[in-house]
Design an enzyme around this catalytic site. Structure first.
Site, short mmCIF file in Angstrom:
data_model
loop_
_atom_site.label_atom_id
_atom_site.label_comp_id
_atom_site.label_asym_id
_atom_site.label_seq_id
_atom_site.Cartn_x
_atom_site.Cartn_y
_atom_site.Cartn_z
N HIS A 97 0.85 -1.19 0.00
CA HIS A 97 0.00 0.00 0.00
C HIS A 97 0.89 1.24 0.00
O HIS A 97 2.02 1.22 0.49
CB HIS A 97 -0.91 -0.01 1.23
CG HIS A 97 -1.99 1.02 1.18
ND1 HIS A 97 -1.79 2.33 1.58
CD2 HIS A 97 -3.28 0.95 0.76
CE1 HIS A 97 -2.90 3.00 1.42
NE2 HIS A 97 -3.83 2.20 0.92
N GLU A 145 -4.71 2.35 -7.62
CA GLU A 145 -5.19 3.64 -7.14
C GLU A 145 -4.06 4.65 -7.12
O GLU A 145 -2.99 4.41 -6.55
CB GLU A 145 -5.82 3.52 -5.75
CG GLU A 145 -4.95 2.90 -4.69
CD GLU A 145 -5.68 2.73 -3.37
OE1 GLU A 145 -6.92 2.68 -3.37
OE2 GLU A 145 -5.01 2.66 -2.34
N ILE A 150 -5.70 8.95 -2.46
CA ILE A 150 -6.03 8.18 -1.27
C ILE A 150 -6.43 9.11 -0.13
O ILE A 150 -5.71 10.06 0.21
CB ILE A 150 -4.83 7.30 -0.84
CG1 ILE A 150 -4.54 6.26 -1.93
CG2 ILE A 150 -5.11 6.61 0.50
CD1 ILE A 150 -3.27 5.47 -1.69
N GLY A 182 -10.32 6.87 -2.96
CA GLY A 182 -11.24 7.98 -2.75
C GLY A 182 -12.71 7.62 -2.81
O GLY A 182 -13.56 8.51 -2.99
#
Length: 231
Positions: A97, A145, A150, A182
């Site tokens: 992440h 993403e 984020i 988001g």
């Protein structure tokens, strides 16, 4: 060890470090009820210390840790041992992440160890180029993403979603795609799934809402509606 099958469309509830202990358990129970009611697979990310408790007090969730390391039993002070989380009932793990990036070597080892223990791997990438590179590691799920979105409440545009979906599937069509940056509204949920993604989910859009349980309920209801439409 065989991995649990993740059905589409699925949803991820990702409290990150916003919730832990009793608060995390309370939201997990809401998610568990929604999973059963709508027959939707829900992955619920937990603090490592909460994994066993939430697993024991829910019935349907994919208990998911937010990271693990690619080490073997033995030396490795301060790292997250895959065997330990598997023993606690963990079904899946996030890796790489943007808030916990990994080197290629670290990521490769972690994916391998998770595979050995039957833990689903959800690997993050923040660009089409990185998504293509990560796809060669054959994770079970990829999160595509842009890092800058984020936690902003602003989701990716649908052209980006479709482009990353296509880029990953061109390398390995068996990888499931999660579009989740988001996501804060029912409309965001709909856009993500209509992009062709296999799943979506949220963090601050849920846990920072005035009524997290109702917000989650509304989102799962939309996933259930789309499940019927997308068949």
């Amino acid at each position: 060890m065989q991995k649990r099958t993740l059905r589409t469309p699925f949803f991820v509830v990702n409290p990150k470090a916003y919730l832990y202990g009793d608060q995390a358990l309370a939201l997990a129970k809401v998610a568990d009820e929604l999973s059963a009611k709508h027959d939707i697979d829900i992955l619920f990310t937990v603090q490592h210390v909460d994994a066993a408790r939430i697993k024991n007090e829910t019935d349907h969730l994919f208990i998911t840790v937010q990271h693990l390391d690619g080490l073997q039993v033995g030396r490795g002070m301060g790292y997250i041992l895959p065997e330990a989380v598997a023993k606690a009932g963990v079904t899946a793990t996030f890796l790489n992440h943007a808030e916990h990036p990994m080197t290629v070597n670290e990521l490769t080892k972690a994916v391998k160890r998770a595979d050995e223990l039957g833990i689903l791997t959800i690997v993050c990438a923040d660009s089409i180029e990185e998504a293509q590179a990560v796809a060669t590691l054959h994770p079970d799920v990829m999160v595509c993403e842009p890092t800058e979105l984020i936690g902003t409440g602003q989701s990716s545009d649908i052209s980006y979603m479709k482009a990353t979906n296509d880029a990953v599937r061109a390398i390995n069509p068996d990888i499931q795609l999660l579009q989740a940056a988001g996501i804060s509204t029912v409309e965001d949920v709909e856009k993500a799934l209509l992009s062709g993604a296999d799943g979506t989910g949220g963090t601050s859009g849920i846990v920072a809402a005035d009524d997290p349980a109702q917000t989650l309920t509304n989102m799962i209801q939309k996933v259930a509606e789309l499940k019927k439409e997308l068949k």
